[in-house]
Design a protein around this motif. Structure first.
Motif, PDB file in Angstrom:
ATOM      1  N   PHE A  19     -14.401  27.428  43.727  1.00 32.99           N
ATOM      2  CA  PHE A  19     -14.722  26.053  43.327  1.00 32.99           C
ATOM      3  C   PHE A  19     -13.454  25.288  42.909  1.00 32.99           C
ATOM      4  O   PHE A  19     -13.264  24.139  43.278  1.00 32.99           O
ATOM      5  CB  PHE A  19     -15.740  26.042  42.188  1.00 32.99           C
ATOM      6  CG  PHE A  19     -17.043  26.702  42.535  1.00 32.99           C
ATOM      7  CD1 PHE A  19     -17.571  26.638  43.818  1.00 32.99           C
ATOM      8  CD2 PHE A  19     -17.759  27.418  41.578  1.00 32.99           C
ATOM      9  CE1 PHE A  19     -18.778  27.246  44.142  1.00 32.99           C
ATOM     10  CE2 PHE A  19     -18.963  28.034  41.885  1.00 32.99           C
ATOM     11  CZ  PHE A  19     -19.473  27.951  43.164  1.00 32.99           C
ATOM     12  N   ASN A  20     -12.630  25.932  42.027  1.00 30.83           N
ATOM     13  CA  ASN A  20     -11.313  25.370  41.732  1.00 30.83           C
ATOM     14  C   ASN A  20     -11.383  23.998  41.053  1.00 30.83           C
ATOM     15  O   ASN A  20     -10.619  23.090  41.351  1.00 30.83           O
ATOM     16  CB  ASN A  20     -10.523  25.273  43.066  1.00 30.83           C
ATOM     17  CG  ASN A  20      -9.042  25.069  42.860  1.00 30.83           C
ATOM     18  OD1 ASN A  20      -8.457  25.658  41.953  1.00 30.83           O
ATOM     19  ND2 ASN A  20      -8.447  24.219  43.689  1.00 30.83           N
ATOM     20  N   LEU A  21     -12.349  23.847  40.129  1.00 30.42           N
ATOM     21  CA  LEU A  21     -12.608  22.537  39.526  1.00 30.42           C
ATOM     22  C   LEU A  21     -12.573  22.595  38.002  1.00 30.42           C
ATOM     23  O   LEU A  21     -12.875  23.628  37.398  1.00 30.42           O
ATOM     24  CB  LEU A  21     -14.000  22.049  39.940  1.00 30.42           C
ATOM     25  CG  LEU A  21     -14.211  21.703  41.421  1.00 30.42           C
ATOM     26  CD1 LEU A  21     -15.700  21.502  41.706  1.00 30.42           C
ATOM     27  CD2 LEU A  21     -13.411  20.460  41.791  1.00 30.42           C
ATOM     28  N   VAL A  22     -12.240  21.453  37.396  1.00 31.59           N
ATOM     29  CA  VAL A  22     -12.400  21.265  35.950  1.00 31.59           C
ATOM     30  C   VAL A  22     -13.425  20.145  35.751  1.00 31.59           C
ATOM     31  O   VAL A  22     -13.192  19.018  36.190  1.00 31.59           O
ATOM     32  CB  VAL A  22     -11.075  20.837  35.264  1.00 31.59           C
ATOM     33  CG1 VAL A  22     -11.220  20.913  33.752  1.00 31.59           C
ATOM     34  CG2 VAL A  22      -9.910  21.679  35.749  1.00 31.59           C
ATOM     35  N   PRO A  23     -14.589  20.449  35.133  1.00 31.80           N
ATOM     36  CA  PRO A  23     -15.598  19.406  34.912  1.00 31.80           C
ATOM     37  C   PRO A  23     -15.496  18.778  33.518  1.00 31.80           C
ATOM     38  O   PRO A  23     -15.092  19.441  32.565  1.00 31.80           O
ATOM     39  CB  PRO A  23     -16.912  20.194  35.007  1.00 31.80           C
ATOM     40  CG  PRO A  23     -16.572  21.555  34.472  1.00 31.80           C
ATOM     41  CD  PRO A  23     -15.085  21.794  34.770  1.00 31.80           C
ATOM     42  N   PHE A  24     -15.874  17.518  33.418  1.00 31.52           N
ATOM     43  CA  PHE A  24     -15.932  16.791  32.146  1.00 31.52           C
ATOM     44  C   PHE A  24     -17.263  16.060  32.031  1.00 31.52           C
ATOM     45  O   PHE A  24     -17.668  15.393  32.990  1.00 31.52           O
ATOM     46  CB  PHE A  24     -14.831  15.719  32.079  1.00 31.52           C
ATOM     47  CG  PHE A  24     -13.451  16.269  32.196  1.00 31.52           C
ATOM     48  CD1 PHE A  24     -12.743  16.629  31.068  1.00 31.52           C
ATOM     49  CD2 PHE A  24     -12.872  16.452  33.453  1.00 31.52           C
ATOM     50  CE1 PHE A  24     -11.460  17.163  31.186  1.00 31.52           C
ATOM     51  CE2 PHE A  24     -11.597  16.982  33.573  1.00 31.52           C
ATOM     52  CZ  PHE A  24     -10.885  17.338  32.438  1.00 31.52           C
ATOM     53  N   PRO A  25     -17.958  16.154  30.890  1.00 27.56           N
ATOM     54  CA  PRO A  25     -19.128  15.302  30.665  1.00 27.56           C
ATOM     55  C   PRO A  25     -18.690  13.837  30.796  1.00 27.56           C
ATOM     56  O   PRO A  25     -17.667  13.452  30.235  1.00 27.56           O
ATOM     57  CB  PRO A  25     -19.545  15.621  29.226  1.00 27.56           C
ATOM     58  CG  PRO A  25     -18.982  16.989  28.958  1.00 27.56           C
ATOM     59  CD  PRO A  25     -17.683  17.029  29.729  1.00 27.56           C
ATOM     60  N   ALA A  26     -19.462  13.034  31.554  1.00 27.05           N
ATOM     61  CA  ALA A  26     -18.998  11.668  31.814  1.00 27.05           C
ATOM     62  C   ALA A  26     -20.161  10.732  32.122  1.00 27.05           C
ATOM     63  O   ALA A  26     -20.232  10.141  33.194  1.00 27.05           O
ATOM     64  CB  ALA A  26     -17.986  11.673  32.960  1.00 27.05           C
ATOM     65  N   GLY A  27     -21.081  10.611  31.151  1.00 29.99           N
ATOM     66  CA  GLY A  27     -22.164   9.645  31.291  1.00 29.99           C
ATOM     67  C   GLY A  27     -23.531  10.288  31.244  1.00 29.99           C
ATOM     68  O   GLY A  27     -23.678  11.488  31.472  1.00 29.99           O
ATOM     69  N   ASN A  28     -24.532   9.470  30.917  1.00 32.62           N
ATOM     70  CA  ASN A  28     -25.906   9.936  30.794  1.00 32.62           C
ATOM     71  C   ASN A  28     -26.810   8.719  30.923  1.00 32.62           C
ATOM     72  O   ASN A  28     -26.441   7.627  30.492  1.00 32.62           O
ATOM     73  CB  ASN A  28     -26.112  10.591  29.415  1.00 32.62           C
ATOM     74  CG  ASN A  28     -27.255  11.576  29.390  1.00 32.62           C
ATOM     75  OD1 ASN A  28     -28.378  11.252  29.762  1.00 32.62           O
ATOM     76  ND2 ASN A  28     -26.970  12.797  28.986  1.00 32.62           N
ATOM     77  N   THR A  29     -27.986   8.913  31.529  1.00 34.33           N
ATOM     78  CA  THR A  29     -28.937   7.795  31.628  1.00 34.33           C
ATOM     79  C   THR A  29     -29.917   7.795  30.470  1.00 34.33           C
ATOM     80  O   THR A  29     -30.668   6.847  30.300  1.00 34.33           O
ATOM     81  CB  THR A  29     -29.770   7.881  32.917  1.00 34.33           C
ATOM     82  OG1 THR A  29     -30.615   9.033  32.845  1.00 34.33           O
ATOM     83  CG2 THR A  29     -28.903   7.961  34.160  1.00 34.33           C
ATOM     84  N   GLY A  30     -29.964   8.876  29.684  1.00 32.93           N
ATOM     85  CA  GLY A  30     -31.052   9.043  28.708  1.00 32.93           C
ATOM     86  C   GLY A  30     -32.341   9.423  29.409  1.00 32.93           C
ATOM     87  O   GLY A  30     -32.355   9.648  30.638  1.00 32.93           O
ATOM     88  N   VAL A  31     -33.436   9.511  28.641  1.00 30.42           N
ATOM     89  CA  VAL A  31     -34.740   9.890  29.195  1.00 30.42           C
ATOM     90  C   VAL A  31     -35.101   8.957  30.344  1.00 30.42           C
ATOM     91  O   VAL A  31     -35.052   7.741  30.198  1.00 30.42           O
ATOM     92  CB  VAL A  31     -35.870   9.782  28.138  1.00 30.42           C
ATOM     93  CG1 VAL A  31     -37.216  10.176  28.755  1.00 30.42           C
ATOM     94  CG2 VAL A  31     -35.579  10.671  26.933  1.00 30.42           C
ATOM     95  N   GLN A  32     -35.440   9.541  31.477  1.00 29.22           N
ATOM     96  CA  GLN A  32     -35.833   8.711  32.617  1.00 29.22           C
ATOM     97  C   GLN A  32     -37.328   8.375  32.541  1.00 29.22           C
ATOM     98  O   GLN A  32     -38.026   8.782  31.621  1.00 29.22           O
ATOM     99  CB  GLN A  32     -35.478   9.442  33.902  1.00 29.22           C
ATOM    100  CG  GLN A  32     -33.960   9.730  33.965  1.00 29.22           C
ATOM    101  CD  GLN A  32     -33.440   9.946  35.364  1.00 29.22           C
ATOM    102  OE1 GLN A  32     -34.186  10.114  36.313  1.00 29.22           O
ATOM    103  NE2 GLN A  32     -32.122   9.931  35.498  1.00 29.22           N
ATOM    104  N   MET A  33     -37.794   7.610  33.514  1.00 32.66           N
ATOM    105  CA  MET A  33     -39.233   7.339  33.617  1.00 32.66           C
ATOM    106  C   MET A  33     -39.854   8.406  34.520  1.00 32.66           C
ATOM    107  O   MET A  33     -39.169   9.065  35.302  1.00 32.66           O
ATOM    108  CB  MET A  33     -39.475   5.940  34.194  1.00 32.66           C
ATOM    109  CG  MET A  33     -39.189   4.820  33.209  1.00 32.66           C
ATOM    110  SD  MET A  33     -40.349   4.670  31.800  1.00 32.66           S
ATOM    111  CE  MET A  33     -41.779   3.894  32.586  1.00 32.66           C
TER     112      MET A  33
END
Lengths: 365, 365
Positions: B149-163
């Motif tokens: 995979f060779n990746l570094v992930p970062f948390p970057a956003g959220n929609t909150g509870v969907q419908m």
């Protein structure tokens, strides 16, 4: 059916950081090698869990992101100035930057309380929405930019919903609040007064002893993580929820306007990003550590964790309405902020009801 | 009573950003003048409300904070690679950086889904707590760091509870889900299948037409803000809540490991801070704009906003348990992540119950 391709605001495309910018976009220039050594005063005890540790991380991040060009030395409450003089120290330029909570400055400007927390007001998701996308931050900046304040504020942390407090007798009706001497600052304290109680303001360091010796009957501080760090579980038997008085208190970073203007645009953006990142991470820290601390607390056979009776919450909400109405009538600044706050809150409450609340309720099915 | 001065983790004092650091603290050096021109591929349509606009702001912030030393050109889905090839493009170094959601990569590694959203899983506050302070991010980084995979992930956003989605007939029992052809991706789709429905995966651009022409019976997308941008209120009558299938979907920024290692420490910190700031601000944008859009939608006489019946939610939760048990049994990686996820979730659910849920319930007293 009516077709609405783009909803109100959808086309604006401007994130809050852009809205806050007091600078042209800095692109294509070499970063200035100019160095800044700032002092930060805070309203927190040294390395205080959550708040103090968050501030330590904030300045580390700013230093690393600026490759050492902006170094900030943190002073805990009383190391340079007392907690409640942080606002003045930054405003007057004694130091460049500070961290605390806007409701501590209610004697400077009562409207500031809306930028931290209002009883029965907004939780953290609602508050951040109002701040960045509902007009809250513009009003906050406008208020703090007045010549006598000379400040630029940034949202910079949140504890989330607090607990209702520690008591040594059960609260079964509002009558049980009558005559109660309770550590309860801010508007929450005003509400307690209308319920016949006596609110007391005490700094963190004095709460445990006051409660244990009976010089106060009850105390609210933050939540399981911070309250257990003070040892409050050893000074009272009943731990009540929810924290109606502070449903999502936002913390602030304040920067002296002249110090702010002296920074090159890249360092301004770094400070803004670091504050927003702290707003993201401190909430996460409080959530996870409150959850851990609560699990420990529930093993403690001497503590009873109880909900306030509905009738008590209803009465406290009624008193809150009275206190807010009086504030709106007395202070034009409060009236102006309240108008934005309450219009947004109406929409936010409805969305929370069918999103967060409806989802959390599925756990009890 | 037992005295516990310091709670588990209270003394650690390390914020997540420090935990993620793959670098020594950079202090006292002059920032490197070296310039980087990166390409970012995303899973979103161009300038898509919330996600796309957030990404645009992310790269503006990185450019401003780096004084133009790190410039990133954003490509929407299909401009350079299709949405579902973003992971591979960044992994292989075709481009340096990407933005999307980890559950899109379930065919690469099914455990990735836990880093976005699980039906009846965690909301945004719980999720961020797990990520930054509950061990989630460490597992996420470990998984993505594998050589393939060779990746570094970062948390970057959220929609909150969907419908919960748009339907053209009322849902009164689980029987109404039988035979239903519904746009419903991911684990939520698997759950629908167990309830007798037929899940369909469609990109955003095709949902409206499919629903209007009846080639699908129902669709879930995000929430009022994004759904109305697609015009879904003109293609279906019933809008159900809550979004049990995605209670707090976290979005990700992924960086190729070699590209990451090529950055000097100050630019690494700037990228980390900008991602965390996006995590803070995008959630605020979705909250405020969903609230605004919902207010408009409630004026629309042709749309009925309804809660799923309790019995339906109970059944969907039961099927979710079955789907997760099967995944845990089939994949050791899933079992490992699930262990951390579910242990933390247990504590988080209890804390949410007496904090956020108890507070939100005071509004209905």
């Amino acid at each position: 059916m009516k077709r609405r391709a783009l909803i109100a605001g959808a086309g604006a495309g401007a994130l809050a950081l852009a809205a806050c910018a007091r600078k042209p976009a800095s692109t294509g220039t070499v970063p200035s090698g100019k160095r800044f050594e700032w002092k930060m005063v805070t309203t927190w005890p040294p390395n205080f869990p959550g708040m103090g540790s968050g501030v330590n991380q904030l300045v580390k991040n700013i230093e690393a992101a600026s490759a050492g060009r902006l170094r900030i030395k943190v002073y805990a409450a009383n190391e340079l100035v007392p907690a409640f003089e942080v606002f003045d120290a930054v405003s007057q330029g004694t130091v460049e930057i500070g961290h605390g909570a806007a409701y501590y400055w209610k004697n400077k400007t009562p409207a500031s309380q809306f930028f931290t927390a209002i009883p029965f007001g907004m939780n953290v998701l609602e508050m951040n929405g109002w701040m960045y996308y509902g007009g809250g931050l513009d009003l906050y900046r406008e208020l703090y930019a007045r010549p006598q304040f000379n400040l630029v504020p940034f949202p910079a942390g949140n504890t989330g919903v607090q607990m209702g407090g520690w008591f040594n007798k059960p609260i079964t009706s509002v009558d049980d609040l009558r005559g109660l001497k309770m550590r309860s600052p801010g508007i929450g304290g005003e509400v307690l007064k209308r319920a016949g109680g006596t609110p007391v303001t005490l700094p963190a360091s004095e709460i445990f002893t006051a409660l244990q010796t009976g010089s106060i009957d009850a105390a609210e501080w933050v939540g399981p993580y911070n309250d257990m760090a003070l040892g409050l579980q050893d000074a009272a038997q009943y731990y009540y929820y929810p924290g109606w008085q502070e449903p999502g208190p936002l913390l602030e970073c304040i920067v002296n306007q002249d110090a702010w203007a002296s920074l090159p645009p890249d360092l301004q953006t770094i400070v803004e990003l670091a504050c927003s990142a702290l707003n993201d991470q401190m909430m996460a820290e409080f959530f996870a550590r409150n959850a851990n601390s609560l699990a420990l607390l529930e093993e403690d056979e001497d503590v009873e964790i109880r909900p306030f009776p509905d009738e008590v919450l209803r009465e406290l909400r009624r008193y809150t309405g009275e206190v807010l109405a009086d504030m709106v009538a007395a202070y034009p600044d409060v009236a102006r902020v309240y108008e934005s706050f309450s219009a947004y809150r109406g929409r936010a409450v409805r969305w929370s009801a069918i999103s967060e609340l409806a989802y959390l309720n599925t756990r009890n099915l």
